[in-house]
Structure formats: structure tokens, C-alpha cells
Design an enzyme around this catalytic site. Structure first.
Site, short mmCIF file in Angstrom:
data_model
loop_
_atom_site.label_atom_id
_atom_site.label_comp_id
_atom_site.label_asym_id
_atom_site.label_seq_id
_atom_site.Cartn_x
_atom_site.Cartn_y
_atom_site.Cartn_z
N CYS A 51 -5.44 -3.18 2.11
CA CYS A 51 -5.27 -3.31 3.56
C CYS A 51 -6.57 -3.52 4.32
O CYS A 51 -7.12 -4.61 4.35
CB CYS A 51 -4.49 -2.10 4.08
SG CYS A 51 -3.73 -2.41 5.69
N LYS A 57 -9.20 2.56 -2.16
CA LYS A 57 -9.46 1.81 -0.93
C LYS A 57 -10.89 2.06 -0.46
O LYS A 57 -11.35 3.20 -0.40
CB LYS A 57 -8.46 2.25 0.14
CG LYS A 57 -8.45 1.44 1.42
CD LYS A 57 -7.28 1.87 2.30
CE LYS A 57 -7.16 1.05 3.56
NZ LYS A 57 -5.96 1.41 4.35
N GLY A 69 -3.00 -61.27 5.50
CA GLY A 69 -1.63 -60.88 5.79
C GLY A 69 -1.17 -59.73 4.92
O GLY A 69 -0.01 -59.30 5.00
N GLY A 70 -2.09 -59.19 4.09
CA GLY A 70 -1.78 -58.02 3.27
C GLY A 70 -2.23 -56.74 3.94
O GLY A 70 -2.82 -56.75 5.02
N LEU A 71 -2.00 -55.60 3.27
CA LEU A 71 -2.25 -54.30 3.87
C LEU A 71 -3.73 -54.06 4.17
O LEU A 71 -4.10 -53.61 5.25
CB LEU A 71 -1.74 -53.19 2.94
CG LEU A 71 -0.24 -53.01 2.82
CD1 LEU A 71 0.07 -52.05 1.68
CD2 LEU A 71 0.34 -52.49 4.12
N CYS A 107 -10.55 -55.62 -8.31
CA CYS A 107 -11.32 -56.41 -7.36
C CYS A 107 -12.26 -57.30 -8.16
O CYS A 107 -12.59 -57.02 -9.31
CB CYS A 107 -12.09 -55.53 -6.39
SG CYS A 107 -13.11 -54.25 -7.16
N GLU A 141 0.83 -1.20 0.00
CA GLU A 141 0.00 0.00 0.00
C GLU A 141 0.87 1.27 0.00
O GLU A 141 1.85 1.36 0.76
CB GLU A 141 -0.89 -0.04 1.25
CG GLU A 141 -1.79 1.13 1.46
CD GLU A 141 -2.62 0.97 2.73
OE1 GLU A 141 -3.55 1.76 2.93
OE2 GLU A 141 -2.33 0.04 3.53
#
EC number: 6.3.5.1
Length: 696
Positions: free
Chosen positions: A189, A133, A382-384, A504, A64
């Protein structure tokens, strides 16, 4: 990856130019100033403008009243100073003829016997307009109404600068004639401390970048307040917000200045300057105007607000300019998260992970209470994915005060099951103290394959999709029958990444369950959340040890026997690295970005493992990098799988909780799509706009 493959294409290919993908390079400048020294301030502004030009900045925002300095008190009403300031604005404009940036410069300007605190837009030798302004602070240390007139309500007017009449008012938007999305609104401002900042209407009128030319003296805690306001306004208006405050050199008669500069985009901080610096600064970031427009496209509330405000674009004046940016590869000045689904707020990591984990816990807990069942049935490989679903279920039991034996876990080895994963499954079930059993599905699978006349039943090594799906289907069939036998329901283990890729088995397979607790969690987040549970002691040491071992295991469906060399079936060799697929998923689903832009972002994020940030405590040995041909190859595969192949599986998705704001794929939530669409528009766009390696 072959050395040097990251830069195999000529630099001048449009793909490497950030502007091709809707980015605008923006800077908040903190120049040197001297109180009332107009010539010095003019030269300081131009010095920063030339630096910005050399750094290929497109928009440059100054503080400004930087031409005159801010803290002038009654000196600002002296004709000698005002004459010099107006002349300096013209000289800055003249000197800008060969410079790239659109500049917003602060200066006091007179009109019809009144004085205005203005933001002056300058570009390539032209003064485009001046914005006064709106709100003048006149409390505590501020006394602006003594000197300035408020600009509120000024629209459709003009002002004279150096004998030239230019647009004047708070109704101005400065827009690039050649690039949709590069449109700027300026406020000053105090304007953004107002309950209804002018920039709100500017955004509703179409501006994507909101600029604040500020002086704003510094007091304890005020820097945080500015961050709060910038972040809030950029998020609320779906925009970028650029803030530039006055720094060293302003009068310290009664005040002090810190020169804070910052750039926010959709609530995300892109960059901030060093405060209290004695040297001038440029805070630079590349703003994604395409992302902003895409977000507004999806936010119907934004459109409703435009209508409710009377469609401000009809009342605003758009001041066009012929922007000619630097072309070619100028890099990308913004942090790109390699893992957009993974929490990365350093001070909030534990809180964010706790939240993600407990969203799943709460969802599963509520569903279990609603069914009034006796057991939770889950297949443990046993997988994620099954590991994560199981530890969520364990927390559900703990929260409800139920014994963990309420969970009935079944490991069901098939033809490709390795001893390592089978062992991990048993160790995990034992460590958690659930009811655990093993059902060998191979005899039933052989019988089914024989009944079908499949070549494998005759001793042939035929491991096709039918061979795999028979095993996946049998596992699900067993789980559903076991749930019926034990008055329970089946916990789905499939994750968001698998749903995106269609990785899947549909129907009687791992796509189906009674409650898909992982369906809102991508693979990369599952890995990180499991690490979080071990790091924060969510379970005992024995469980944590097993979880660590599972994290170190190759991701595999284990439906095909290991080869003679001992190599197991690798999911990522078939469908691509999950870390890339999750990156693609986020940018395409959340923002609808063009495939070529996704490739551009991925190239900048993943081409060099040694640069950029990684999620906290991410293992160093797992930090990979990918060249552009590799990224393009897997993105092409992702587009085919996501758009043309797998939607029918998502359309029949069981219930499950949304976890990340980055998105989910439930047909009842974030994502609705036809099951018989083609991927061709996305594939064509990618192939036409990403260099293949033959150019240059």
C-alpha cells in the site's frame, strides 16, 4: 484461408504454451472479507486461490491484511486475533499444496515484541517468506504507527510462523527456479506512495513483477491516482506492476472500499477489475516477462541506475520456488494490437494522429527553411506513399504562408501505370492546387533498355528486376535534375515498411531523396493517417474524395504491365501483407523478440477477425485474418529480407524524422546493423520452434 486451419496442430506442442514465450499469468484478487473473521477470510482467500488455479494463474496477489481484514483499529493488537491470523496463514499454505499459483497474502505477524503488516509468499504448501510494510501512513484517516512497526531496513532476518522459521525482510525476491524472468518483489500500500518506493530497488535487484498488496480506502479521484502511480512505476522501473486493493466487506465505520485491481506492464494497462463489486473478483492478465527483460537490455539508463544504486541484487535474497505451471494451450489473456504502429487510445486518437502527422510536417518544414530553396519536388504516382508525402508538403506550404504552387508535382507514367492511379494523381494535384506536370518515362526507358540490350527492347515480354529498376531509376533521376533546375529539393516518398523489406530501388531509385519524410512511418500508419485527414477535415472536400479513392486502390509498384486478365502487379502478393510485416517489424526491432514468439503473438492477434479490437473506424471489409502457416510463411520471408538482404539500403538512408516510439530504421537513430549479415539464426529459430503442420 481454409476453415479450421488455425488449430491444425496438437494442443500439446510447446509453441502454443504461453510460458514457452516468457509469459506469466498474473491475477489481482479481491476476495470476500469480514471484519476480524479470520476463518471466513481464510476460506475466502482459498476460494479465490482455487479459482485462480482453475484459470491457470501463476501469480496471485491479494489485498493488504486480507487474512485479518484491514480496518481493525486496536483489535489488531489482540493476541486472540493474531494467533488466529498466524494459524490461518499456515492453513492457507497447507491447502496450497496442490495449487499452481505463487500467492502473496496479507497478514499481521509478530516478531521480537513488534507487530508487522506483512505480505506472505506461499507456494505449493510452503511459506517462502514474509515482507514487512516499509512506510506506515499516519496522517488524516490513517493511524498505522499506533499498531505496526515499519519494515524499513530489515534485511537478512527471519520470522517464525507456526513454529517454522522463514525469511523476513524487505530484501526478498521470489523467483521461479525454472523460468528466468518470473521474479517477484512485494510492497504494501503506502510503500508506493512514498517518494522512493521499495519496489524501485526491487526492480533494480532484478524483479520483473512488482506486487502491491493494498487496502487503500476510496475517496473521490483516488482511483485515478492509483492508476497514475501504477503506470508510472511500471514504466519507470521497466516492469509489470500488480495492484490489489481491499473491497466490499471491510469495515465502513469511517471509510469505504472499492476493491480496485489492476495490472500494468511497461506503462501499458493490461487489465483492471470492476470497482465496488459485491462479488469477489480476479483481474487476470498474461505479463510478458520476456518483453520486460528485453526492454531493460536496451535501456542503458536502467543498467546505469542499477550501478548507481550499488547493484542491489548483491544485497537481496532470492527465494527460489519450483513453479510447475499448467502446460498446453491456455490462450493468451492480454490485448495484442494488430497494428502496433497505429494510435489506439480511444480518448486520444485525434491528438495522436495530429502529433504523428505534424512530426512529419515540422521535419519537412525545418529542412525546407534550412535549404533556402524555391521549390519542393515530388513524384506523384497516385499511390499511398506519394499521396501522404504530398499532403504533408501541402501543410508545410500552408504553415509557412507559401503558395502551394511551391510544390512541383510530377506524375511519370511507365509501362505498368494504370489509368486509375494516373487519374488519381492528377485529381490530387489539381485538388491541392500545386504546380503539376506529367513526364512519360516510357520513351527514355525503351532507349535505356535498348542500349543495354535488354530482351524487352526486342519485343520480348521480359519483366525482370532490371526492367523494373530502369523505370524507378529514371523517375528519381528526373526528379533530382528537376530539383536542380528549379532550385528545390526532392521529397522522398518511401516508407518504413519498404525500408524494412528492402522494397525500393537503391541509389538512383526511390530509396534516395533529399529528405525522406515518410521514412519513419510504416504503411499501416500511412493508411490510417490519410483516413484521419479526411475524417477531421484537414483538407477540402475535393481533396478528401481523392484521398478516399486512393485508399481503396490495390497497393502496387505498377512497374509491370497488367496481365491479360487485367490483374495488376501486387506488392503484397510478392512480399506479404503489410499489416503482417509491420507487426513483425515492431516486435523484432523494438523488443528483439524471438521469431517463434512473434509468430505466437501474430497467431493470437490475427487468427480470428471477429475477436479483439481494431483501430477506430477501420473499414469492416478490410478486416482480415491469417492462419499459422500463412503467418509463418510471411515471417520467414520477412526475416530473410530484413536481416540478410536490405540493410545496405538502410545504411545509406537520407535524413527523415522518427515518428513512432515503436522505432525507426535510420542508421543514425534507432537501428544500426552490418550490411553483410546472415539471417540464419533467426530462420533456424523460427523453423525449429513453430509447428509446421506435420506434428500431432
Amino acid at each position: 484461408m481454409q476453415p479450421g486451419r488455425n488449430r491444425i496442430i496438437a494442443d500439446n506442442h510447446p509453441f502454443f504454451d504461453l510460458h514457452t514465450h516468457g509469459f506469466v499469468r498474473v491475477a489481482a484478487a479481491t476476495p470476500c472479507v469480514r471484519t476480524a473473521d479470520i476463518a471466513f477470510n481464510r476460506d475466502a482467500v482459498l476460494a479465490e486461490a482455487r479459482k485462480a488455479h482453475d484459470r491457470q494463474v501463476d501469480l496471485l496477489v491479494f489485498p493488504e491484511l486480507c487474512v485479518s481484514s484491514y480496518a481493525l483499529d486496536d483489535l489488531v493488537m489482540q493476541d486472540a486475533l493474531l494467533d488466529a491470523a498466524e494459524k490461518a496463514v499456515g492453513e492457507i499454505a497447507e491447502a496450497s499444496a496442490g495449487l499452481i499459483p505463487l500467492m502473496l497474502v496479507g497478514a499481521p505477524l509478530r516478531r521480537s515484541g513488534r507487530l508487522y503488516n506483512c505480505a506472505v509468499a506461499i507456494h505449493r504448501g510452503r511459506i517462502l517468506g514474509a515482507v514487512p510494510k516499509s512506510f506506515l501512513p499516519n496522517y488524516r484517516e490513517f493511524y498505522e504507527k499506533r499498531w505496526f512497526a515499519a519494515g524499513r531496513g530489515i534485511a537478512g532476518e527471519r520470522i517464525g510462523i507456526g513454529g517454522e522459521s522463514i525469511p523476513f525482510g524487505t530484501d526478498l525476491i521470489f523467483a521461479d527456479d525454472n523460468r528466468p524472468g518470473f521474479s517477484v518483489f512485494a510492497e504494501i500500500c503506502e510503500d508506493f506512495w512514498a517518494p522512493d518506493p521499495p519496489s524501485t530497488r526491487g526492480a533494480l535487484a532484478g524483479a520483473t513483477i512488482l506486487a502491491n498488496l493494498s487496502a487503500s480506502n476510496i475517496t473521490i479521484g483516488k482511483a485515478d491516482e492509483r492508476h497514475l502511480l501504477c503506470r508510472s512505476q511500471s514504466a519507470r522501473t521497466a516492469s509489470a506492476y500488480v495492484y490489489s486493493a481491499a473491497g466490499h466487506g471491510e469495515s465502513t465505520t469511517d471509510l469505504a472500499w472499492d476493491g480496485q485491481g489492476m495490472i500494468y506492464e511497461l506503462g501499458d494497462l493490461l487489465c483492471e477489475s470492476e470497482r465496488f463489486s459485491l462479488a469477489p473478483e480476479l483481474c487476470i492478465a498474461d505479463v510478458d516477462c520476456g518483453r520486460i527483460l528485453n526492454d531493460r537490455l536496451r535501456l542503458q539508463t536502467f543498467g546505469d541506475a542499477v550501478d548507481a544504486a550499488g547493484r542491489p541484487e548483491l544485497a537481496f535474497r532470492t527465494i527460489g520456488f519450483d513453479h510447475r505451471p499448467a502446460t498446453g494451450d491456455s490462450g493468451l489473456k492480454r490485448r495484442i494490437r494488430r497494428f502496433p504502429f497505429v494510435p489506439n487510445r480511444q480518448g486520444k486518437l485525434d491528438e495522436d494522429c495530429f502529433e504523428a502527422f505534424n512530426i512529419q510536417v515540422d521535419g519537412l518544414m525545418r529542412r525546407f527553411q534550412a535549404t533556402s530553396g524555391d521549390s519542393l519536388v515530388i513524384g506523384v504516382s497516385g499511390g499511398l506513399d506519394s499521396t501522404h508525402a504530398l499532403i504533408v508538403a501541402a501543410k508545410v506550404c500552408d504553415r509557412l504562408g507559401l503558395p502551394r504552387t511551391t510544390i512541383r508535382g510530377y506524375t511519370m507514367p511507365g509501362f505498368g501505370t494504370s489509368e486509375g492511379t494516373r487519374s488519381n494523381a492528377w485529381k490530387l494535384m489539381d485538388a491541392l492546387g500545386i504546380h503539376a506536370e506529367e513526364i512519360d518515362i516510357r520513351p527514355a526507358a525503351k532507349l535505356m533498355l535498348g542500349d543495354m540490350g535488354h530482351p524487352f527492347a526486342r519485343g520480348e515480354d521480359v519483366y525482370d528486376t532490371v526492367f523494373e529498376n530502369v523505370q524507378a531509376g529514371l523517375r528519381t533521376d528526373y526528379l533530382f535534375r528537376l530539383a536542380g533546375q528549379h532550385r528545390g529539393f526532392v521529397i522522398g516518398t518511401g516508407d518504413l515498411s519498404e525500408l524494412a523489406l528492402g522494397w525500393c530501388t537503391y541509389g538512383v531509385g526511390d530509396q534516395m531523396s533529399h529528405y525522406a519524410v515518410n521514412s519513419g512511418v510504416p504503411k499501416t500508419l500511412i493508411q490510417y493517417l490519410i483516413r484521419w485527414t479526411t475524417r477531421t477535415g484537414q483538407f477540402d472536400d475535393a481533396t478528401a474524395d481523392v484521398l478516399s479513392a486512393i485508399l481503396d486502390t490495390e497497393i502496387s509498384p505498377e512497374l509491370v504491365p497488367a496481365g491479360e486478365d487485367g490483374e495488376v502487379q501486387s506488392t503484397e502478393d510478392t512480399i506479404g501483407p503489410y499489416e503482417l510485416n509491420d507487426f513483425f517489424l515492431h516486435h523484432i526491432v523494438r523488443f528483439g523478440q524471438r521469431p517463434s514468439k512473434v509468430a505466437f503473438l501474430a497467431w493470437h492477434a490475427w487468427r480470428n477477425a471477429g475477436k479483439g479490437s481494431w483501430p477506430a473506424e477501420f473499414p469492416a471489409h478490410e478486416r482480415r485474418e491469417y492462419d499459422l502457416p500463412t503467418i509463418t510463411r510471411w515471417l520467414d520471408a520477412f526475416l530473410q529480407r530484413f536481416f540478410a538482404f536490405s540493410q545496405f539500403k538502410r545504411s545509406a538512408l537520407p535524413n527523415g524524422p522518427k515518428v513512432s516510439s515503436a522505432g525507426a530504421l535510420s542508421p543514425r537513430g534507432d537501428w544500426r546493423a552490418p550490411s553483410d549479415a546472415t539471417a540464419q539464426p533467426w530462420l533456424d529459430q523460427l523453423r525449429a520452434n513453430v509447428p509446421s503442420g506435420d506434428e500431432g
